[in-house]
Enzyme design. Structure first.
Site, PDB file in Angstrom:
ATOM      1  N   GLY A  10     -42.511 -45.266  -2.186  1.00  0.00           N
ATOM      2  CA  GLY A  10     -42.830 -45.374  -0.600  1.00  0.00           C
ATOM      3  C   GLY A  10     -43.419 -43.842  -0.321  1.00  0.00           C
ATOM      4  O   GLY A  10     -42.914 -42.743  -0.069  1.00  0.00           O
ATOM      5  N   GLY A  11     -44.816 -44.010  -0.048  1.00  0.00           N
ATOM      6  CA  GLY A  11     -45.588 -42.397  -0.022  1.00  0.00           C
ATOM      7  C   GLY A  11     -45.920 -42.411   1.191  1.00  0.00           C
ATOM      8  O   GLY A  11     -46.880 -41.643   1.452  1.00  0.00           O
ATOM      9  N   ILE A  14     -42.255 -39.923   5.157  1.00  0.00           N
ATOM     10  CA  ILE A  14     -41.095 -39.388   4.660  1.00  0.00           C
ATOM     11  C   ILE A  14     -41.317 -39.140   3.049  1.00  0.00           C
ATOM     12  O   ILE A  14     -41.171 -37.821   2.546  1.00  0.00           O
ATOM     13  CB  ILE A  14     -39.895 -40.142   4.726  1.00  0.00           C
ATOM     14  CG1 ILE A  14     -39.435 -40.518   6.379  1.00  0.00           C
ATOM     15  CG2 ILE A  14     -38.485 -39.654   4.022  1.00  0.00           C
ATOM     16  CD1 ILE A  14     -38.209 -41.356   6.578  1.00  0.00           C
ATOM     17  N   ARG A  89     -32.850 -49.893  14.696  1.00  0.00           N
ATOM     18  CA  ARG A  89     -32.891 -49.866  13.119  1.00  0.00           C
ATOM     19  C   ARG A  89     -32.836 -51.501  12.534  1.00  0.00           C
ATOM     20  O   ARG A  89     -33.458 -51.714  11.627  1.00  0.00           O
ATOM     21  CB  ARG A  89     -32.068 -48.960  12.309  1.00  0.00           C
ATOM     22  CG  ARG A  89     -32.263 -47.640  12.719  1.00  0.00           C
ATOM     23  CD  ARG A  89     -31.120 -46.638  12.534  1.00  0.00           C
ATOM     24  NE  ARG A  89     -31.470 -45.005  12.556  1.00  0.00           N
ATOM     25  CZ  ARG A  89     -30.800 -44.610  13.506  1.00  0.00           C
ATOM     26  NH1 ARG A  89     -30.242 -45.335  14.523  1.00  0.00           N
ATOM     27  NH2 ARG A  89     -31.133 -43.331  13.799  1.00  0.00           N
ATOM     28  N   SER A 120     -34.651 -46.080   3.375  1.00  0.00           N
ATOM     29  CA  SER A 120     -35.243 -47.182   4.134  1.00  0.00           C
ATOM     30  C   SER A 120     -34.251 -47.760   4.983  1.00  0.00           C
ATOM     31  O   SER A 120     -32.897 -47.911   4.816  1.00  0.00           O
ATOM     32  CB  SER A 120     -35.727 -48.422   3.210  1.00  0.00           C
ATOM     33  OG  SER A 120     -36.408 -47.670   2.137  1.00  0.00           O
ATOM     34  N   HIS A 176     -25.478 -46.070   9.950  1.00  0.00           N
ATOM     35  CA  HIS A 176     -26.416 -45.350  10.224  1.00  0.00           C
ATOM     36  C   HIS A 176     -27.215 -46.167  11.166  1.00  0.00           C
ATOM     37  O   HIS A 176     -28.165 -46.561  11.245  1.00  0.00           O
ATOM     38  CB  HIS A 176     -27.393 -44.867   9.042  1.00  0.00           C
ATOM     39  CG  HIS A 176     -28.487 -44.216   9.644  1.00  0.00           C
ATOM     40  ND1 HIS A 176     -28.387 -43.024  10.463  1.00  0.00           N
ATOM     41  CD2 HIS A 176     -30.032 -44.372   9.594  1.00  0.00           C
ATOM     42  CE1 HIS A 176     -29.754 -42.680  10.550  1.00  0.00           C
ATOM     43  NE2 HIS A 176     -30.729 -43.272  10.142  1.00  0.00           N
TER      44      HIS A 176
END
Ligand code: TXD
Length: 321
Positions: A10-11, A14, A89, A120, A176
């Site tokens: 995942g670029g 983050i 989320r 993620s 989270h």
């Protein structure tokens, strides 16, 4: 042993900052993977072209092929959509579970010996899904949430007390999500309990308790506060830094005690779920979970948070994700 190899899946926001920080700190060679063509190649070219100026010398490669992550000892997963203003989320579950499924297969097949840090969202569910699909042992699959949530809590305490954030220790447990549990009783400034410092500051117990409560609420809502300000996307500098500190603990075998989304097998009275708890991070990944005594109020908040994680995992299973 050669150099460390750190793969970032995942670029996006983050992932890009993680790749830059890993290179700046020379943690190892870095591979940035994304399904978007050219973008990870562009970001890593840009990062590499700063190497002369910043004085680092590691390989930084962008790719659209999982083959390039072969040999990675650390894999950090940031693939997945971020929240939009007003979203929780958990609203990301369906979209991101599909993404995580393909990522888990790619990592399992190409970096089978790696230690994996997942970022993620919804975090606790995504870590669970990764573990189920990869079949990796629990010590090698963890999530990043608590380092960031605790850092947010510590930042608010430092601002409130007018002391260096370096001297503030604060711990956030649980899932989270909106039910996370910032532990007020254990928060301290170089060992001095924060509640005591607040009472000294305000000379009024009720006021001190209210200020602490406000900091707890701000911590729980801190991700949303950033989302609301950014308008597009969510926090990325601090999540990236948090993942880097976990990576350092592992590659340097630091035995750091950090709040980690870790697989519980009876600890804290929970079995078979990923929840944020203090853990020792070292060369083997999550080497040990550290239990601590919770009073009745803390225990009920923690249980409430664990129940939210259980519901999310059940939803994921019910939806066949
Ligand atoms: O502390 C935490 N754990 C977090 C988590 C704090 C803040 C945000 N957190 C979550 O991280 C957020 O809710 C997202 O689910 C992830 C990534 O956030 P980021 O801000 O980096 O999102 P971006 O910029 O949209 O980047 C996501 C990238 C993007 O480049 C997509 O092309 C890519 O993910 N993507 C994929 N990569 C690989 N494989 C697949 N299938 C894929 N699909 C999308």
């Amino acid at each position: 042993m050669g150099r460390n190899k750190i793969a970032v899946i995942g670029g996006g926001q983050i992932g890009g900052v993680i790749a830059q920080l890993a290179a700046l700190k020379q943690l190892g060679d870095v591979v940035l993977f994304d399904i978007v063509e050219d973008m990870p190649q562009g970001k890593t070219l840009d990062i590499a072209e700063a190497s002369k100026v910043d004085g680092f010398d590691v390989n930084v490669k962008g790719t659209n092929s999982y083959k390039d992550i072969a040999g990675s000892n650390i894999v950090i997963i940031t693939a997945g959509l971020p929240r939009k203003p007003g979203m929780s989320r958990d609203d990301l579950l369906v979209t991101n579970a599909k993404i995580m499924r393909s990522v888990a297969e790619g990592v399992r097949d190409n970096a089978p010996g790696s230690i994996v840090i997942i970022i993620s969202n919804p975090l606790d569910a995504m870590v669970t899904l990764f573990k189920n699909i990869s079949g990796f042992p629990p010590n090698r699959v963890m999530g990043q949430a608590g380092v960031l949530d605790s850092s947010r809590f510590a930042t608010f305490i430092a601002w409130e007390l007018g002391v260096s954030v370096k001297d503030v220790n604060a711990l956030v447990l649980g899932g989270h999500g909106d039910t996370m549990v910032p532990l007020t009783r254990y928060a301290n400034v170089n060992g001095i309990p924060v509640p005591e410092l607040l009472e000294r500051k305000y000379k009024n117990k009720e006021k001190a308790a209210q200020v602490m409560k406000d900091m707890v609420e701000r911590t729980k809502a801190a991700g949303g506060e950033v989302v609301k300000l950014l308008k597009t996307g969510s926090a990325f500098y601090s999540p990236a830094s948090s993942a880097i500190s976990m990576t350092e603990a592992i590659i340097y075998d630091e035995k750091r005690v950090l709040p980690v989304c870790a697989f519980l097998q009876g600890e804290f009275g929970v079995s078979g779920y990923y929840v944020g708890v203090p853990a020792v991070l070292g060369a083997a990944g999550v080497e040990r979970i550290i239990e601590l005594t919770l009073n009745n109020e803390e225990k009920s908040l923690f249980d409430n948070s664990v129940n939210a994680v259980k519901t999310l995992v059940a939803d994921m299973e019910r939806l066949g994700l």
